[in-house]
Write an enzyme that holds these catalytic residues in place. Structure first.
Site, PDB file in Angstrom:
ATOM      1  N   GLY A 152      -6.482  14.947  -3.688  1.00  7.12           N
ATOM      2  CA  GLY A 152      -6.556  13.588  -3.162  1.00  7.12           C
ATOM      3  C   GLY A 152      -6.143  13.569  -1.709  1.00  7.12           C
ATOM      4  CB  ILE A 154      -0.891  14.117  -0.624  1.00  2.88           C
ATOM      5  CG1 ILE A 154      -0.326  12.710  -0.408  1.00  2.88           C
ATOM      6  CG2 ILE A 154       0.168  15.161  -0.295  1.00  2.88           C
ATOM      7  CD1 ILE A 154       0.816  12.340  -1.337  1.00  2.88           C
ATOM      8  NE  ARG A 174      -9.076  13.517 -13.090  1.00  5.98           N
ATOM      9  CZ  ARG A 174      -8.787  12.234 -13.262  1.00  5.98           C
ATOM     10  NH1 ARG A 174      -8.831  11.714 -14.482  1.00  5.98           N
ATOM     11  NH2 ARG A 174      -8.472  11.472 -12.242  1.00  5.98           N
ATOM     12  CB  THR A 230       5.645  17.832  -2.321  1.00  8.84           C
ATOM     13  OG1 THR A 230       4.232  18.050  -2.190  1.00  8.84           O
ATOM     14  CG2 THR A 230       6.399  18.873  -1.515  1.00  8.84           C
ATOM     15  NE  ARG A 232       6.399  10.533  -9.231  1.00  7.84           N
ATOM     16  CZ  ARG A 232       6.319  10.174  -7.955  1.00  7.84           C
ATOM     17  NH1 ARG A 232       6.455  11.110  -7.018  1.00  7.84           N
ATOM     18  NH2 ARG A 232       6.105   8.930  -7.633  1.00  7.84           N
ATOM     19  CD  GLU A 261      13.258  13.731  -8.527  1.00  2.00           C
ATOM     20  OE1 GLU A 261      13.560  12.631  -8.023  1.00  2.00           O
ATOM     21  OE2 GLU A 261      12.267  14.391  -8.174  1.00  2.00           O
ATOM     22  CG  HIS A 279      11.830  12.738  -4.593  1.00  2.00           C
ATOM     23  ND1 HIS A 279      11.607  12.462  -5.921  1.00  2.00           N
ATOM     24  CD2 HIS A 279      10.680  12.357  -3.959  1.00  2.00           C
ATOM     25  CE1 HIS A 279      10.398  11.929  -6.082  1.00  2.00           C
ATOM     26  NE2 HIS A 279       9.818  11.862  -4.899  1.00  2.00           N
ATOM     27  N   GLY A 281       9.871  13.940   0.307  1.00  2.00           N
ATOM     28  CA  GLY A 281       8.468  13.917   0.712  1.00  2.00           C
ATOM     29  C   GLY A 281       8.097  12.799   1.665  1.00  2.00           C
TER      30      GLY A 281
END
Length: 313
Positions: A152, A154, A174, A230, A232, A261, A279, A281
């Protein structure tokens, strides 16, 4: 309008123009019971990725709740179907954090392949060292293959940055990327894992991607490969990752997100072949403010009877 955390002034002012804004009295994550109490009677909730929005919270809020504006691109913390059943709109904040997250991905990639964290710890510990031809050798990036799991916004931003370092880029997704995406080879996941020098995760957390990187996936990677996450935390089975590192099945890992987390698997913490960040990012001043403002715009639009800029479909 209830905020689960205090927000930048620009976002609060935008919300104050359309509703009474209730901010928490303390700037810390609210417990589940605290959040349920806070949201009672609210027509809008602006929340963070650690806030669980489920049936219990929605029931506590009441039938007048109209929108849950999540300050994150991911929304695995929100039960979207439960919201839809109640006619509650859900929004997120994509786009504004793309560059910041891609930048951190490259920082982690460089940090783990060039042993930056390990070198920093060596010097801070006061250990003796001297320049030598074989001292703390890392891995060069030019000509190495970067395998992106998810392609996507990112993932594509990471691909553009990686190209500047001379890396070959492939991706597993996909469907093939749309026109305009950076050139990269589209591969099945199994082939991507087996053929990449660095595997970087950029997929959402769904039931299908939870523990996508498990013991079998790690065994299929090259012995000299690195894993970067980066996306989940639960996309990676952390216990399996520790076992793979101990067995030498991969060379190292760089993680910004974690399975439980803020806890981190203790088997990761003491390893020199693991680079850890908490975390970060989207953690730039500009990005976090832009995320909060976008969430505020989403909430304000729904309360005003308009389509929000970035709804979750």
């Amino acid at each position: 309008m209830v905020l689960s955390r205090r927000l930048p002034d620009a976002a609060v002012q935008l919300l104050a123009d359309v509703a009474d804004v209730v901010q928490p009295p303390v700037d810390r994550p609210l417990g589940a019971a605290e959040l349920r109490a806070a949201v009672a009677g609210a027509d809008a909730l602006v929340c963070l990725l650690l806030d669980r929005v489920d049936d219990a919270l929605l029931d506590a809020a009441g039938p007048q709740l109209r929108v849950v504006a999540n300050i994150a691109v991911g929304y695995d913390n929100v039960d979207v179907e439960a919201c839809r059943r109640r006619g509650v709109r859900v929004t997120n904040t994509p786009g504004v954090l793309t560059d910041a997250t891609a930048d951190l991905t490259l920082a982690l990639l460089l940090g783990i392949t060039r042993r930056v964290g390990e070198g920093d710890r060596l010097l801070r510990a006061g250990r003796s060292w001297g320049w030598d031809l074989d001292f703390m050798l890392g891995t060069g990036l030019r000509g190495a293959r970067l395998g992106l799991v998810g392609y996507g916004a990112i993932g594509q931003a990471v691909a553009r940055r990686a190209a500047a370092f001379g890396m070959e880029v492939a991706y597993a997704a996909r469907r093939p990327a749309a026109d305009g995406a950076p050139p990269a080879e589209h591969l099945p996941l199994e082939e991507l894992l087996a053929g990449s020098d660095v595997v970087s995760l950029h997929c959402p957390l769904t039931p299908q991607t939870r523990h996508l990187v498990d013991a079998a996936a790690l065994r299929s990677m090259r012995a000299g490969a690195y894993l970067v996450n980066t996306a989940r935390g639960p996309v990676v089975d952390e216990a399996a990752l520790v076992a793979a590192l101990e067995a030498g099945e991969i060379r190292g890992a760089a993680l910004d997100v974690f399975e439980d987390e803020p806890a981190v698997h203790p088997g990761l913490v003491g390893r020199d072949d693991v680079l850890l960040t908490p975390h970060l990012g989207s953690a730039t001043v500009q990005t976090r403010e832009a995320m909060a403002v976008l969430a505020a715009r989403n909430a304000a639009a729904v309360l005003g009877g308009q389509e929000p800029p970035t709804p979750v479909r």
